[in-house]
Motif scaffolding. Structure first.
Motif, short mmCIF file in Angstrom:
data_model
loop_
_atom_site.label_atom_id
_atom_site.label_comp_id
_atom_site.label_asym_id
_atom_site.label_seq_id
_atom_site.Cartn_x
_atom_site.Cartn_y
_atom_site.Cartn_z
N HIS A 1 0.90 -1.26 -0.16
CA HIS A 1 -0.11 -0.18 0.04
C HIS A 1 0.99 1.09 0.09
O HIS A 1 2.01 1.21 0.44
N ASP B 1 6.39 1.00 7.15
CA ASP B 1 4.92 0.49 6.97
C ASP B 1 4.34 1.50 5.82
O ASP B 1 3.56 2.53 6.24
N MET B 2 4.52 1.04 4.41
CA MET B 2 5.55 0.03 4.23
C MET B 2 6.16 0.21 2.77
O MET B 2 6.20 -0.28 1.94
N GLU C 1 -5.12 1.13 2.58
CA GLU C 1 -4.82 0.05 3.58
C GLU C 1 -5.00 0.39 5.08
O GLU C 1 -5.64 -0.14 5.53
N GLU C 2 -4.49 1.60 5.41
CA GLU C 2 -4.40 2.27 6.71
C GLU C 2 -5.89 2.47 7.23
O GLU C 2 -5.97 2.75 8.37
N GLU D 1 4.47 -6.30 4.30
CA GLU D 1 4.16 -5.39 5.39
C GLU D 1 5.27 -5.46 6.25
O GLU D 1 6.15 -6.53 6.13
ZN ZN Z 1 0.76 -1.12 6.41
#
Ligand code: ZN
Length: 380
Positions: free
Chosen positions: A84, A113-114, A148-149, A173
């Protein structure tokens, strides 16, 4: 030295420079234009190397899909890579915590991340091509998601579609712990909101006519918190409470946002039923429950264990002992694992401090980790 590891050692500075470039593009999930600038960076980098498809989403940045032909003319199959481009950091964070190299680490928002994990995938393909490594599968499809977060609301269908066509899913990740364990299980998670409607009244003149939403939510919180079962890995966290207006009014409204984590799918269904079944203690109040499970658990399936064993053997060739772990947090790998596709997560950078000022990765473990990703791409 292992040839793939050797390739990465010789490209170390180039790799760091690429990571710096991406970290220095701030990309908070809620700013589509910002996330798209990160996607532009990757698109420019991979032009001529991959077939690039970008799809706009509603409310988030583009979903970026890169399709690579792997060398060796292997079977007509594909591997899915997941990454992501969004981060949890608001604009301006770079000023406070700029990208830098110090104390044997790389530092900066998203470096662990990431964004480094994204770099590993791209450089892995370059390594395989330049070394002309014979790969088992013909294609590598890399999905870089914009959301994604925040639970991947827009990209989830892309992830699931990609996984259904793939022999396996690899997720870069960040690893767990400074020894770099990969993740073979992740809890599923979700959020429920319990809202209470009571009856407002003057706390002095008319107390008995009121039905307090605040008292009711307090009882509900006490009840759902009691469903935590640490031995079974189930946690219930009433994290945010709202309610009432002033102290001399019997509260009409109150609500609570509750985070839940479960290691197994059946536990998730059970909790869902329990939340939906909440009834008021005080019958004059009304209780409504919204929300639910956002990510299914990634269970430690046979396919995932086989992937882990493969990775462990490949790491061993480089003198690295690769451990595994189950973790509480979810990722896009939860979606693919839930479809029964072998999924290995935590293949990205070795570091710590995600979502904090301490976010950093071990510079000395970059090359062997990226090499592991490359070797896996060839061997799956
Ligand atoms: Zn992540």
């Amino acid at each position: 030295m292992d040839p793939v590891l050797g390739w990465f050692e010789s490209r170390r500075e180039e790799l760091i420079e690429w990571i710096r470039g991406l970290v220095e593009i701030e990309s908070p999930s809620h700013d589509p234009a910002a996330v798209n600038r990160a996607a532009d960076y990757v698109t420019a980098s991979e032009a001529g190397r991959a077939t690039v498809e970008r799809t706009e989403t509603d409310g988030y940045g583009d979903v970026l899909q890169l399709t690579y032909e792997l060398p060796g003319g292997g079977e007509d199959g594909q591997i899915l890579g997941l990454g992501h481009l969004d981060t949890v950091y608001p604009h301006g964070t770079l000023q406070r915590m700029p990208f830098r190299q110090a104390d044997g680490r790389l530092w900066g928002p998203g470096v662990f991340d990431m964004k480094t994990g994204v770099a590993y995938f791209l450089f892995a393909v370059r390594a395989l091509r330049e070394l002309n490594v014979a790969c088992r599968q013909r294609r590598f499809v890399l999905l870089l998601n914009p959301d994604e977060e925040v639970g991947s609301p827009a990209s989830r269908p892309f992830t699931e579609r990609g996984a259904r066509k793939s022999a396996a899913t690899l997720v870069t990740e960040g690893a767990l712990g400074l020894d770099g364990k990969v993740k073979t299980a992740r809890k599923g998670g979700g959020q429920f909101r319990i809202a209470v409607e009571g009856i407002a009244a003057h706390a002095g003149l008319d107390f008995e006519a009121g039905a307090s939403a605040v008292v009711e939510i307090a009882r509900q919180i006490e009840q759902v918190a009691g469903w935590t079962d640490l031995a079974a890995g189930v946690t219930i966290n009433p994290g945010v409470v709202r309610g009432g207006t002033t102290s001399n009014v019997v509260a009409e409204h109150a609500s609570c946002d509750v985070d839940v984590r479960v290691p197994r799918l059946d536990q998730a269904a059970h909790l869902e039923t329990r939340f939906r079944g909440l009834r008021p203690f005080d019958p004059r109040t009304r209780v409504t429950v919204t929300g639910g499970l956002r990510r299914p658990p990634m269970e430690r399936s046979e396919g995932t264990v086989a992937l882990y064993k493969l990775a462990k053997g490949l790491a061993h060739e480089m003198g690295v002992e690769l451990g595994e772990a189950g973790v509480g947090g979810g990722s896009d790998g939860n979606f693919t694992a839930a479809l029964g596709v072998p999924t290995l997560d935590g293949l990205g950078a070795i570091g710590e401090g995600a979502h904090s000022e301490r976010e950093s990765i071990l510079a000395g473990r970059m090359c062997d980790r990226a090499a592991l990703v490359a070797k896996l791409l060839a061997a799956v």
